[in-house]
Write a protein that holds these residues in place. Structure first.
Motif, mmCIF file in Angstrom:
data_model
loop_
_atom_site.group_PDB
_atom_site.id
_atom_site.type_symbol
_atom_site.label_atom_id
_atom_site.label_comp_id
_atom_site.label_asym_id
_atom_site.label_seq_id
_atom_site.Cartn_x
_atom_site.Cartn_y
_atom_site.Cartn_z
ATOM 1 N N ASN A 205 0.865 -1.181 0.000
ATOM 2 C CA ASN A 205 0.000 0.000 0.000
ATOM 3 C C ASN A 205 0.900 1.229 0.000
ATOM 4 O O ASN A 205 1.489 1.580 1.023
ATOM 5 N N CYS A 206 1.019 1.892 -1.145
ATOM 6 C CA CYS A 206 1.941 3.020 -1.287
ATOM 7 C C CYS A 206 1.569 4.177 -0.360
ATOM 8 O O CYS A 206 2.435 4.973 0.024
ATOM 9 N N GLU A 211 6.777 8.778 3.081
ATOM 10 C CA GLU A 211 7.449 9.159 1.836
ATOM 11 C C GLU A 211 8.960 9.010 1.927
ATOM 12 O O GLU A 211 9.625 8.657 0.946
ATOM 13 N N ILE A 214 9.817 5.148 1.320
ATOM 14 C CA ILE A 214 9.211 4.365 0.242
ATOM 15 C C ILE A 214 10.239 3.776 -0.710
ATOM 16 O O ILE A 214 10.148 2.614 -1.115
ATOM 17 N N LEU A 218 10.820 -0.254 -1.222
ATOM 18 C CA LEU A 218 10.559 -0.897 -2.507
ATOM 19 C C LEU A 218 11.819 -1.459 -3.142
ATOM 20 O O LEU A 218 11.826 -2.582 -3.660
ATOM 21 N N LEU A 247 1.038 -2.955 -6.389
ATOM 22 C CA LEU A 247 1.185 -1.635 -5.788
ATOM 23 C C LEU A 247 -0.186 -0.975 -5.703
ATOM 24 O O LEU A 247 -0.726 -0.492 -6.708
ATOM 25 N N ILE A 250 -1.169 3.533 -6.169
ATOM 26 C CA ILE A 250 0.073 3.936 -6.817
ATOM 27 C C ILE A 250 0.104 5.433 -7.099
ATOM 28 O O ILE A 250 1.171 6.021 -7.279
ATOM 29 N N GLU A 252 -0.175 7.624 -5.032
ATOM 30 C CA GLU A 252 0.486 8.269 -3.892
ATOM 31 C C GLU A 252 2.009 8.115 -3.943
ATOM 32 O O GLU A 252 2.707 8.603 -3.066
ATOM 33 N N LEU A 253 2.520 7.432 -4.958
ATOM 34 C CA LEU A 253 3.960 7.189 -5.040
ATOM 35 C C LEU A 253 4.691 8.484 -5.401
ATOM 36 O O LEU A 253 4.331 9.163 -6.368
ATOM 37 N N GLN A 258 8.708 6.968 -8.592
ATOM 38 C CA GLN A 258 8.103 6.646 -9.883
ATOM 39 C C GLN A 258 9.176 6.433 -10.946
ATOM 40 O O GLN A 258 9.070 5.548 -11.801
#
Length: 476
Positions: A205-206, A211, A214, A218, A247, A250, A252-253, A258
């Motif tokens: 769950n992104c 932040e 992340i 990943l 994901l 996504i 919110e990535l 990205q």
């Protein structure tokens, strides 16, 4: 009758899982630790062992050696996914993330027991074949099986057809739909019906990962890549190597992450944070969002090149209000589950409750429906659940008795009742967290609620309450 051993130190989870399995015609024994299991039972004598990863004393992976070939299914929280994947490398047959869906657990148990029986019945030469070879035959059978999603309306039937066509490929899939519609169920169906079904499905769950963490979560990091990185660590993309990476949210990535994800899709390789070397990965990506990524790309909040890479195959999940009679079918299933958990087999919906369920708009979709029914089961004092107990804002006086084809009404409202003093346990939890999370740490919240931080996180996930990404109140 298959005999299953549950090893879980949390009494509530162990008891609920036992009732679930016994209702589905399995014989169940239980223990609170590996040591207790050793003292009370002959572990190799079971048909399947379902164990939590983190236990008092020895970890659940110790059962893999003790089982002497009996399959071990590991349960783990989201925060321990990497450890769960490591347990599969040690010999666990599969893992399942908590809190798990009941259907998900039952499907996993049935599949593992079926495969074990097939293996026992197979000639010795076939039993000696590599797992990857056996997996090809199993995937062909799985493609004829159930998708694992409830609903028979035209829109869902069309979706099932697309899932069956897309699943055997390695194409990237973008699953779109409102919050609570079941996007992860679609991802799981795509994985289970693919040639990668025996490899891990890693769900991320992104929106739930801060932040600042992340990229490390990943893609992994090298020792010394940042303050606190005392050792190198593999990321979740690496953990999904050979399998599927899902994901969720996504949209919110962050943009920098990205760019790294785009490299995975274009080149099939990753580079850990702090590393100058790349490494190849074989991962199928399934992404999901409730946001309009194309519109976000136009205003610079989402990479346009990544959007087009993700949007190879797009699957749209209809909201519950557009699924007609599916809503009452799903509601009855939720009632059966919740009533069984509470030992209330006599419970049923009153006529007014069924009318409310059919005609309410359900802005929170399946998740809102499930929570409403759980609340009603907790508060119901008789054997019949009334519309009032569902806690939804709808005027029943103006509704006709006949079912509306669209499952909604002009009189439906998208707003739930304001909280009252008569709250269910989940209502209380949700309101308490929302009211206090700005000025309390996760540890303080858990202490006030009388639960562990692990349990707090799992309930946040279930109810869709994200942690604050920034702020002094959030502790690690």
């Amino acid at each position: 009758m298959p005999h299953i051993l549950i090893v879980e130190d949390e009494t509530i989870i162990r008891s609920a899982l036992r009732r679930l399995l016994e209702r589905n015609q399995y014989e169940v024994s239980e223990a609170g630790s590996v040591q207790e299991a050793q003292e009370r039972f002959s572990i190799p004598g079971f048909d399947l062992i379902v164990s939590d990863l983190r236990l008092p004393g020895a970890p659940g992976t110790e059962l893999i050696k003790l089982a002497q070939g009996t399959p071990v299914l590991i349960m783990t929280s989201y925060a321990s996914l990497r450890s769960a994947v490591d347990s599969m490398k040690m010999g666990a047959v599969d893992y399942i993330a908590k809190p798990f869906d009941h259907d998900e657990m039952l499907q996993a148990v049935a599949r593992i027991l079926r495969e074990r029986q097939e293996s026992l019945n197979a000639p010795a030469t076939e039993r000696a074949a590599p797992a990857a070879t056996r997996g090809n035959g199993r995937t062909a059978d799985a493609g004829q099986g159930e998708i694992g999603i409830i609903g028979s309306c035209a829109a869902m039937q069309e979706l099932y057809g697309k899932i069956r066509k897309v699943a055997p490929t390695d194409s990237t899939v973008l699953v779109q739909g409102e919050s609570g519609t079941g996007k992860e169920l679609v991802a799981r169906a795509l994985h289970n019906l693919s040639r990668r079904a025996k490899a891990p499905l890693i769900s991320v769950n992104c929106a739930a990962i801060p932040e600042t963490l992340i990229e490390s979560e990943l893609f992994g990091h090298e020792k010394g890549a940042f303050t606190g990185a005392s050792a190198g660590r593999a990321g979740l993309v690496e953990a999904a190597d050979g399998g599927t990476l899902f994901l969720d949210e996504i949209g919110e990535l962050p943009l920098e992450a990205q760019a790294r994800l785009l490299r995975v899709l274009q080149e099939g390789e990753i580079r850990r944070v702090g590393s100058v070397q790349s490494q190849k990965v074989d991962v199928r990506l399934i992404a999901a969002t409730h946001r309009d990524l194309k519109s976000l790309a136009k205003i610079g909040q989402f990479r346009e090149d990544l959007f087009y890479r993700l949007n190879v195959i797009s699957l749209k999940l209809p909201p519950l209000r557009e699924r007609g009679g599916d809503v009452i079918e799903i509601a009855r299933l939720f009632l059966t589950r919740q009533a069984a958990q509470m030992g209330r087999s006599d419970l049923r919906f009153g006529h007014d409750a069924e009318q409310a369920i059919r005609h309410y708009g359900w802005p929170g979709n399946v998740r809102e429906l499930e929570n409403a029914i759980e609340r009603a089961v907790i508060l119901c004092e008789g054997s019949e659940i009334s519309a009032d107990l569902l806690g939804i804002d709808i005027e029943l006086d103006d509704l006709e008795d006949d079912d509306l084809p669209g499952g909604s009404s002009a009189h439906s409202s998208s707003n739930a009742h304001e909280p009252t003093e008569d709250l269910s346990l989940e209502d209380y939890f949700q309101h308490f967290v929302l009211e206090h999370q700005d000025h309390m740490t996760e540890t303080e919240l858990a202490r006030k609620l009388g639960i562990s931080r692990k349990c707090l996180w799992e309930r946040r996930q279930r109810l869709g309450i994200p942690r604050r990404k920034t702020g002094n109140a959030v502790d690690n």
